[in-house]
Scaffold this motif. Structure first.
Motif, PDB file in Angstrom:
ATOM      1  N   ILE A 126       0.577  -1.100  -0.478  1.00 36.92           N
ATOM      2  CA  ILE A 126       0.091   0.447   0.069  1.00 36.92           C
ATOM      3  C   ILE A 126       0.482   0.976  -0.215  1.00 36.92           C
ATOM      4  O   ILE A 126       1.583   1.408   0.277  1.00 36.92           O
ATOM      5  N   GLU A 127       0.540   2.100  -0.865  1.00 39.52           N
ATOM      6  CA  GLU A 127       1.676   3.677  -0.989  1.00 39.52           C
ATOM      7  C   GLU A 127       0.814   4.475   0.521  1.00 39.52           C
ATOM      8  O   GLU A 127      -0.313   4.224   0.406  1.00 39.52           O
ATOM      9  N   LYS A 128       1.816   4.964   1.039  1.00 38.31           N
ATOM     10  CA  LYS A 128       1.291   5.680   2.661  1.00 38.31           C
ATOM     11  C   LYS A 128       1.526   6.843   1.749  1.00 38.31           C
ATOM     12  O   LYS A 128       2.512   7.806   1.472  1.00 38.31           O
ATOM     13  N   GLU A 129       0.300   7.253   2.206  1.00 34.86           N
ATOM     14  CA  GLU A 129      -0.485   8.740   1.456  1.00 34.86           C
ATOM     15  C   GLU A 129      -1.796   8.856   2.541  1.00 34.86           C
ATOM     16  O   GLU A 129      -1.995   8.053   3.156  1.00 34.86           O
ATOM     17  N   LYS A 130      -1.851  10.275   3.053  1.00 37.61           N
ATOM     18  CA  LYS A 130      -2.275  10.811   3.428  1.00 37.61           C
ATOM     19  C   LYS A 130      -3.669  11.085   3.206  1.00 37.61           C
ATOM     20  O   LYS A 130      -4.388  11.580   2.597  1.00 37.61           O
ATOM     21  N   ARG A 131      -5.081  10.114   3.205  1.00 38.76           N
ATOM     22  CA  ARG A 131      -6.349   9.575   3.251  1.00 38.76           C
ATOM     23  C   ARG A 131      -7.546  10.433   4.294  1.00 38.76           C
ATOM     24  O   ARG A 131      -7.280   9.478   5.022  1.00 38.76           O
ATOM     25  N   SER A 132      -8.855  11.736   3.933  1.00 32.78           N
ATOM     26  CA  SER A 132      -9.353  11.344   5.146  1.00 32.78           C
ATOM     27  C   SER A 132     -10.144  10.648   4.979  1.00 32.78           C
ATOM     28  O   SER A 132     -10.373   9.762   3.763  1.00 32.78           O
ATOM     29  N   ILE A 133     -10.875  10.045   6.012  1.00 35.70           N
ATOM     30  CA  ILE A 133     -12.408   9.045   5.873  1.00 35.70           C
ATOM     31  C   ILE A 133     -13.255   9.793   6.066  1.00 35.70           C
ATOM     32  O   ILE A 133     -13.548  10.520   6.819  1.00 35.70           O
ATOM     33  N   ASP A 134     -14.212  10.129   5.124  1.00 36.87           N
ATOM     34  CA  ASP A 134     -15.481  10.617   5.283  1.00 36.87           C
ATOM     35  C   ASP A 134     -16.667   9.829   5.947  1.00 36.87           C
ATOM     36  O   ASP A 134     -17.669   9.602   5.728  1.00 36.87           O
ATOM     37  N   TYR A 135     -16.239  10.403   7.592  1.00 35.25           N
ATOM     38  CA  TYR A 135     -17.199   9.562   8.439  1.00 35.25           C
ATOM     39  C   TYR A 135     -19.133   9.996   8.284  1.00 35.25           C
ATOM     40  O   TYR A 135     -20.231   9.234   8.759  1.00 35.25           O
ATOM     41  N   ILE A 136     -18.730  11.531   8.474  1.00 31.89           N
ATOM     42  CA  ILE A 136     -20.137  11.905   8.397  1.00 31.89           C
ATOM     43  C   ILE A 136     -21.101  11.195   6.855  1.00 31.89           C
ATOM     44  O   ILE A 136     -22.257  11.137   6.662  1.00 31.89           O
ATOM     45  N   GLY A 137     -20.140  11.191   5.665  1.00 31.34           N
ATOM     46  CA  GLY A 137     -20.537  10.459   4.731  1.00 31.34           C
ATOM     47  C   GLY A 137     -21.248   9.041   4.718  1.00 31.34           C
ATOM     48  O   GLY A 137     -22.579   8.649   4.588  1.00 31.34           O
ATOM     49  N   SER A 138     -20.132   8.537   5.618  1.00 32.03           N
ATOM     50  CA  SER A 138     -20.433   6.902   6.007  1.00 32.03           C
ATOM     51  C   SER A 138     -21.837   7.109   6.848  1.00 32.03           C
ATOM     52  O   SER A 138     -22.518   5.977   6.486  1.00 32.03           O
ATOM     53  N   LEU A 139     -22.072   7.423   7.607  1.00 28.76           N
ATOM     54  CA  LEU A 139     -23.153   7.610   8.708  1.00 28.76           C
ATOM     55  C   LEU A 139     -24.474   8.365   7.510  1.00 28.76           C
ATOM     56  O   LEU A 139     -25.479   7.091   8.317  1.00 28.76           O
TER      57      LEU A 139
END
Length: 499
Positions: free
Chosen positions: A196-209
């Motif tokens: 896995i390429e180590k890159e900073k990617r945010s997680i869309d928690y609001i979208g998930s919920l």
């Protein structure tokens, strides 16, 4: 695009068969769940009680499965396939273990929720791993192997379910998953290597919920509407409003999120959009055949449950055979032409059902079922391979999961829509013949039991069989129209582009 997949996966060719075997084992667990639990449910209900919650044992699994499939697909694009796949199978096995220890129907339903969450990761990520470790040319053939898992599970599920209930105990229906799941975990941990390429990617928690809220309430509407929750009730209205508002907020959130849970960019590809919309309609066809064909064979033709099972098994045979053939066709004639052949097979199957009468017998029903299976095998294999060839590694997980979600949604929609048509027609025939005091839609269940059927008066028996015949004919008209619609949609696939 292909290069991107190889940058991400450092998989030696010698280990790929072991990874594929592990994936097929995991998919088998999720695929067999429906048939094996259906076979064991009468025994489970008599042991645990709570018959009124019978349908919730299936609904709970479907609900969390559909609600989480897109999220797991996206998470696999961020963190890699391996950790998310292992998380999914671990949750599935935990749910399976707990299901066997259930002492009430309520407990079983809660543990089925856990099982369903795990299954939400199993199916899409298994297909996505195949997309990662095999080349464009190989994917088509391998998808045929994956499809054969569905055929094997459909045939062995009822047999295994019957064996566990008759010889051992219904608990083993769930505990059977543990040794097989453990083998799948070992196969993935030992043989599947992923960089896995180590890159900073945010997680869309609001979208998930928001996605979970919208999808789970929609599935509740489709699964329980007209059954546990009346269509014209306040509860139903609130559920509809909740699902719609959560969906609109989800779209708004996805447009502004840095790393959206559902990148709308994948819908800009015509091949993906057409494949996804067609999967919605074929999902409706699938549930129409598997849910209502046994009722016709047992209730109207007065055949045994074994014969009804045979007519459905024909679909399970047609599907894997045509998937394997599709693997070769994709390389020679391309996605669109292979899909068109699938669409034609669906129409042929639809015509068989449209012309189905009690006199035609179970072999006619099985022939229709077989052609539907052929159509599903050719089209679904084409869609998955086409989607995985269209997008890069970073979006392959969510793109694969979206297609599977659309098919699940189609099945839930089809069950609600076609079930509503059937019940409405049965009710109107009973009313026309003035037998409302002696029979109802629920009385139709008696037709499925040979012993109880003999207790009905000649008038009521004839009326119910006529009502079921007319009602199911309406359902089969719906199936034929859906098959024609699927074919028309397939025509819109872009030309050219072979696997």
């Amino acid at each position: 695009m292909e290069q991107s997949s190889h940058q991400k996966t450092s998989q030696s060719n010698s280990k790929r068969p072991f990874v594929l075997a592990a994936i097929m084992l995991a998919m088998f667990l999720a695929a067999i769940e429906a048939t094996i639990v259906s076979t064991a449910m009468p025994s489970i209900a008599s042991d645990l009680g709570g018959f009124s919650l019978y349908s919730w044992v299936f609904s709970a699994y479907l609900l969390t499965n559909a609600s989480t499939v897109l999220i797991f697909g996206k998470l696999s694009d961020i963190f890699g396939r391996k950790p998310i796949f292992l998380m999914g199978i671990s949750l599935f096995l935990t749910g399976s273990l707990l299901c066997g220890f259930s002492t009430s129907m309520e407990m079983l339903i809660v543990f089925r929720f856990i099982q369903g969450i795990g299954a939400g990761a199993l199916m899409p990520i298994a297909s996505t791993i195949v997309g990662d470790i095999y080349t464009k040319e190989e994917r088509a053939q391998i998808q045929g192997y994956l499809a054969s898992v569905w055929g094997i599970s459909a045939v062995t599920g009822p047999v295994l379910g019957g064996f566990f209930v008759d010889v051992l105990n219904w608990k083993y229906v769930f505990w059977m998953n543990l040794p097989l799941g453990f083998l799948a975990i070992v196969g993935i941990v030992v043989f599947f290597k992923e960089d896995i390429e180590k890159e900073k990617r945010s997680i869309d928690y609001i979208g998930s919920l928001l996605l979970i809220f919208s999808v789970s309430s929609l599935m509740m509407i489709l699964v329980e509407g007209g059954v546990a929750i009346p269509w014209n009730s306040n509860t139903m209205f609130l559920l509809m409003m909740f699902s719609l508002i959560a969906f609109l907020l989800f779209i708004f959130q996805e447009r502004r999120a840095k790393d959206p849970m559902m990148p709308f960019s994948i819908w800009t590809y015509r091949s993906i959009t057409v494949a996804n919309i067609t999967s919605l309609t074929t999902g409706m066809i699938l549930i129409g055949v598997s849910s209502f064909l046994p009722a016709f064979v047992q209730g109207v033709m007065e055949q045994s449950a074994t014969v009804a099972g045979f007519t459905l098994t024909a679909m399970s045979i047609g599907w894997p055979i045509s998937s394997t053939i599709a693997g070769r066709l994709l390389l020679k004639i391309g996605f669109r032409t292979t899909s068109i052949l699938g669409g034609l097979a669906l129409i042929i199957g639809g015509v068989f059902f449209f012309l189905l009468t009690p006199e035609k017998g179970p072999f006619w029903a099985a022939a229709g079922s077989f052609f539907i299976g052929v159509g599903m095998g050719l089209s679904t294999t084409s869609f998955i391979v086409s989607i995985q060839n269209t997008v890069d590694w970073k979006r392959r997980g969510i793109a694969t999961a979206t297609n599977m979600f659309m098919r699940t949604l189609g099945s839930a929609l089809g069950a609600a829509l076609l079930g509503g048509i059937l019940n409405g027609k049965i009710q109107s025939v009973i009313k026309e013949r003035g037998l409302e005091n002696q029979a109802s839609v629920d009385t139709t269940n008696i037709l499925l039991d040979a012993e109880k059927r003999s207790s009905l008066s000649e008038d009521v028996l004839q009326t119910l069989q006529d009502a079921l015949t007319i009602g199911l004919h309406q359902v089969y008209i719906g199936l034929l129209l859906l098959a024609i619609l699927s074919f028309v949609l397939i025509i819109f696939l872009p030309k050219g582009d072979k696997a």
